[in-house]
Design an enzyme around this catalytic site. Structure first.
Site, PDB file in Angstrom:
ATOM      1  N   THR A  15      87.572-117.048  23.272  1.00 27.67           N
ATOM      2  CA  THR A  15      87.271-115.617  23.260  1.00 27.67           C
ATOM      3  C   THR A  15      88.496-114.804  22.873  1.00 27.67           C
ATOM      4  O   THR A  15      88.371-113.703  22.333  1.00 27.67           O
ATOM      5  CB  THR A  15      86.738-115.181  24.642  1.00 27.67           C
ATOM      6  OG1 THR A  15      85.609-115.998  24.979  1.00 27.67           O
ATOM      7  CG2 THR A  15      86.321-113.727  24.656  1.00 27.67           C
ATOM      8  N   TYR A  62      88.243-128.487  29.031  1.00 23.12           N
ATOM      9  CA  TYR A  62      87.344-127.507  28.418  1.00 23.12           C
ATOM     10  C   TYR A  62      86.352-128.238  27.528  1.00 23.12           C
ATOM     11  O   TYR A  62      86.716-128.745  26.469  1.00 23.12           O
ATOM     12  CB  TYR A  62      88.179-126.501  27.626  1.00 23.12           C
ATOM     13  CG  TYR A  62      87.420-125.447  26.856  1.00 23.12           C
ATOM     14  CD1 TYR A  62      86.143-125.038  27.215  1.00 23.12           C
ATOM     15  CD2 TYR A  62      88.017-124.827  25.757  1.00 23.12           C
ATOM     16  CE1 TYR A  62      85.481-124.055  26.507  1.00 23.12           C
ATOM     17  CE2 TYR A  62      87.362-123.838  25.038  1.00 23.12           C
ATOM     18  CZ  TYR A  62      86.101-123.458  25.419  1.00 23.12           C
ATOM     19  OH  TYR A  62      85.440-122.474  24.703  1.00 23.12           O
ATOM     20  N   LYS A  73      85.745-126.934  32.701  1.00 24.81           N
ATOM     21  CA  LYS A  73      84.926-125.817  32.242  1.00 24.81           C
ATOM     22  C   LYS A  73      83.905-126.392  31.267  1.00 24.81           C
ATOM     23  O   LYS A  73      84.268-126.928  30.228  1.00 24.81           O
ATOM     24  CB  LYS A  73      85.784-124.753  31.557  1.00 24.81           C
ATOM     25  CG  LYS A  73      84.970-123.646  30.884  1.00 24.81           C
ATOM     26  CD  LYS A  73      85.858-122.717  30.080  1.00 24.81           C
ATOM     27  CE  LYS A  73      85.041-121.731  29.267  1.00 24.81           C
ATOM     28  NZ  LYS A  73      85.904-120.836  28.447  1.00 24.81           N
ATOM     29  N   THR A 121      83.563-119.122  34.086  1.00 28.54           N
ATOM     30  CA  THR A 121      84.488-118.533  33.125  1.00 28.54           C
ATOM     31  C   THR A 121      83.661-117.662  32.204  1.00 28.54           C
ATOM     32  O   THR A 121      82.885-118.172  31.396  1.00 28.54           O
ATOM     33  CB  THR A 121      85.239-119.618  32.340  1.00 28.54           C
ATOM     34  OG1 THR A 121      85.934-120.457  33.266  1.00 28.54           O
ATOM     35  CG2 THR A 121      86.260-119.009  31.399  1.00 28.54           C
TER      36      THR A 121
END
Length: 294
Positions: free
Chosen positions: A47, A135, A163, A205
């Site tokens: 992001t 991730y 995540k 998240t």
């Protein structure tokens, strides 16, 4: 080692102006998160347009964020790269600057084997003393951790969390059954946060919390207090926002939403482009309907 990977973690946008980091906007963005008491912020993730940052920009972004936060909340840095040597450099620099932990995905594009993924993270683990969050973003990286690789990596003492941006809601249950008790699993998908946490997740998240950290925080607090009805009501209210923020590739919509609310310029780096007119209209309408203000 304290596990900072839990609760509401905002995956922050990175503000630009005239193709440079906009540090004044960064201060507004970070202070907005501190004000609403998110549990941590993630800097230079997907992001945050991390792939568009030079190494010097990466350092400046982290240094400035650390100064602004001033230990109010944990800072997690993104250290993803398809080059293990460069990822190690990002992790080493993160440690030097003083962030509280870092996150990394499997190397993208090169499609390593599961053994290659393990060796990549083993190399990152060796270069620093920070807690690490894995991730999983297979739509971005092109490869994913197998459950077995997650189990192997969880045995490294500083790898403390995953995540998960996938859509397999059985996965947190499977992983929870095998990993050490203090290994945390969080979702990276706003729209499945309640379903994911019902299956063993302990946090979120979030992209949406760039602009509604207060509402996201309230949702998670209600869930953690077993107020399922209250959490579902908030989640239902936010669903149109989640949809609008992914109507085009992230972070295109959230960057425009933040701009519309006065947090930053609507500047995004190529090959990403500004939100289309139809996407802008959809974002504006949902911001108005939810009475979102900064």
């Amino acid at each position: 080692m304290h596990n900072i990977f839990k609760g509401l973690i905002t995956a922050l946008i990175t503000p630009f102006k005239d193709n440079k980091l906009d540090l004044y906007a960064l201060e507004r963005i970070v202070k907005h998160q501190i004000k609403h008491e998110v549990d941590a912020v993630l800097i230079a993730g997907s992001t945050g347009e991390s792939s568009s940052l030079s190494f010097e920009e990466y350092k400046l972004l982290l240094q400035t964020s650390v100064e602004i936060v001033n230990k109010c909340i944990p800072i997690i840095s993104g250290c993803s790269s398809n080059n293990t040597t460069y990822a190690r450099a990002l992790a080493a620099e993160s440690t030097k600057i003083g962030v509280d932990g870092f996150m990394a995905s499997p190397p993208s594009y090169v499609k390593p084997t599961q053994h290659g993924i393990y060796k990549h993270f083993e190399a990152l683990h060796e270069v620093c003393n920070l807690p690490i969050m894995l991730y999983s973003a297979p739509t971005r990286s092109g490869v994913d951790f197998s459950d077995e690789t997650i189990l192997r990596l969880s045995k490294l003492p500083r790898i403390l969390a995953l995540k998960d941006c996938g859509v397999d809601l059985e996965r947190p249950l499977r992983i929870r059954a095998t990993v050490k008790k203090d290994f945390n699993i969080l979702t990276g998908n706003d729209e499945v946060v309640l379903a994911f946490n019902a299956q063993g997740g302990v946090g979120w998240t979030s992209v949406a919390s760039n602009i509604v950290p207060n509402i996201c925080k309230e949702l998670l607090e209600k869930w953690n207090k077993n107020d399922t009805k209250g959490a579902l009501e908030i989640h239902q209210k936010l669903l149109p926002l989640y949809t609008a923020l992914f109507v085009e590739s992230n972070p295109i919509p959230i960057k425009y939403a933040a701009h519309y609310l006065g947090l930053c310029e609507n500047e995004i780096r190529p090959p990403l482009t500004e939100a289309s007119d139809s996407a802008k209209k959809q974002i504006e309408n949902i911001i108005t309907s939810l009475s979102i203000k900064i």
